[in-house]
Design a protein around this motif. Structure first.
Motif, mmCIF file in Angstrom:
data_model
loop_
_atom_site.group_PDB
_atom_site.id
_atom_site.type_symbol
_atom_site.label_atom_id
_atom_site.label_comp_id
_atom_site.label_asym_id
_atom_site.label_seq_id
_atom_site.Cartn_x
_atom_site.Cartn_y
_atom_site.Cartn_z
ATOM 1 N N UNK A 21 0.812 -1.212 0.000
ATOM 2 C CA UNK A 21 0.000 0.000 0.000
ATOM 3 C C UNK A 21 0.849 1.267 0.000
ATOM 4 N N UNK A 22 2.108 1.161 0.456
ATOM 5 C CA UNK A 22 2.934 2.348 0.561
ATOM 6 C C UNK A 22 4.409 2.014 0.642
ATOM 7 N N UNK A 23 5.215 3.074 0.576
ATOM 8 C CA UNK A 23 6.678 2.968 0.654
ATOM 9 C C UNK A 23 7.170 3.972 1.694
ATOM 10 N N UNK A 24 8.106 3.532 2.539
ATOM 11 C CA UNK A 24 8.742 4.457 3.469
ATOM 12 C C UNK A 24 9.761 5.267 2.680
ATOM 13 N N UNK A 25 9.381 6.473 2.349
ATOM 14 C CA UNK A 25 10.209 7.333 1.489
ATOM 15 C C UNK A 25 11.233 8.129 2.278
ATOM 16 N N UNK A 26 10.925 8.432 3.515
ATOM 17 C CA UNK A 26 11.842 9.224 4.338
ATOM 18 C C UNK A 26 12.271 8.399 5.535
ATOM 19 N N UNK A 27 13.576 8.248 5.667
ATOM 20 C CA UNK A 27 14.153 7.475 6.766
ATOM 21 C C UNK A 27 15.501 8.103 7.100
ATOM 22 N N UNK A 28 15.930 7.968 8.338
ATOM 23 C CA UNK A 28 17.189 8.604 8.745
ATOM 24 C C UNK A 28 18.390 8.081 7.968
ATOM 25 N N UNK A 29 18.306 6.866 7.436
ATOM 26 C CA UNK A 29 19.419 6.315 6.656
ATOM 27 C C UNK A 29 19.380 6.709 5.185
ATOM 28 N N UNK A 30 18.293 7.335 4.742
ATOM 29 C CA UNK A 30 18.162 7.725 3.335
ATOM 30 C C UNK A 30 18.824 9.068 3.076
ATOM 31 N N UNK A 31 19.470 9.180 1.934
ATOM 32 C CA UNK A 31 19.956 10.483 1.473
ATOM 33 C C UNK A 31 18.770 11.231 0.862
ATOM 34 N N UNK A 32 18.941 12.502 0.579
ATOM 35 C CA UNK A 32 17.874 13.255 -0.094
ATOM 36 C C UNK A 32 17.561 12.636 -1.454
ATOM 37 N N UNK A 33 18.595 12.153 -2.145
ATOM 38 C CA UNK A 33 18.394 11.481 -3.435
ATOM 39 C C UNK A 33 17.558 10.224 -3.250
ATOM 40 N N UNK A 34 17.842 9.431 -2.215
ATOM 41 C CA UNK A 34 17.032 8.242 -1.928
ATOM 42 C C UNK A 34 15.576 8.633 -1.718
ATOM 43 N N UNK A 35 15.350 9.637 -0.880
ATOM 44 C CA UNK A 35 13.986 10.080 -0.594
ATOM 45 C C UNK A 35 13.268 10.471 -1.876
ATOM 46 N N UNK A 36 13.931 11.248 -2.708
ATOM 47 C CA UNK A 36 13.323 11.692 -3.969
ATOM 48 C C UNK A 36 12.984 10.501 -4.857
ATOM 49 N N UNK A 37 13.907 9.564 -4.970
ATOM 50 C CA UNK A 37 13.678 8.398 -5.835
ATOM 51 C C UNK A 37 12.544 7.526 -5.309
ATOM 52 N N UNK A 38 12.498 7.295 -3.993
ATOM 53 C CA UNK A 38 11.407 6.503 -3.422
ATOM 54 C C UNK A 38 10.070 7.209 -3.609
ATOM 55 N N UNK A 39 10.049 8.533 -3.479
ATOM 56 C CA UNK A 39 8.817 9.283 -3.714
ATOM 57 C C UNK A 39 8.367 9.164 -5.169
ATOM 58 N N UNK A 40 9.307 9.184 -6.088
ATOM 59 C CA UNK A 40 8.963 9.009 -7.509
ATOM 60 C C UNK A 40 8.356 7.634 -7.762
ATOM 61 N N UNK A 41 8.924 6.610 -7.153
ATOM 62 C CA UNK A 41 8.385 5.253 -7.310
ATOM 63 C C UNK A 41 6.975 5.186 -6.716
ATOM 64 N N UNK A 42 6.795 5.771 -5.536
ATOM 65 C CA UNK A 42 5.470 5.781 -4.907
ATOM 66 C C UNK A 42 4.460 6.483 -5.807
ATOM 67 N N UNK A 43 4.830 7.617 -6.373
ATOM 68 C CA UNK A 43 3.937 8.348 -7.280
ATOM 69 C C UNK A 43 3.595 7.519 -8.513
#
Length: 67
Positions: A21-43
């Protein structure tokens, strides 16, 4: 790049099985690039975007001691 392709393949597989149902896009181990990429996949898949808020203890990277 291979990592994100593997993530997207896993997302596709899990959606096909009805188990995502969802993806954890923001996590303390993620870089800003990781967050952006996970958000793109979620979208792309219409998934909820979540962020980590739980605390597992100081032995986990990115965590901090509580006062």
């Amino acid at each position: 790049e291979d990592f994100y392709r593997a993530v997207e393949a896993l997302v596709d597989e899990l959606i096909g099985k009805g188990g995502l149902d969802g993806i954890e896009c923001r996590h303390t181990d993620h870089t800003e690039e990781d967050c952006r990429r996970f958000e793109e996949i979620a979208d792309r898949y219409g998934l909820m975007k979540t962020e980590g808020s739980d605390y597992h203890g100081p032995e986990f990277s990115g965590s901090r001691e509580l006062d």
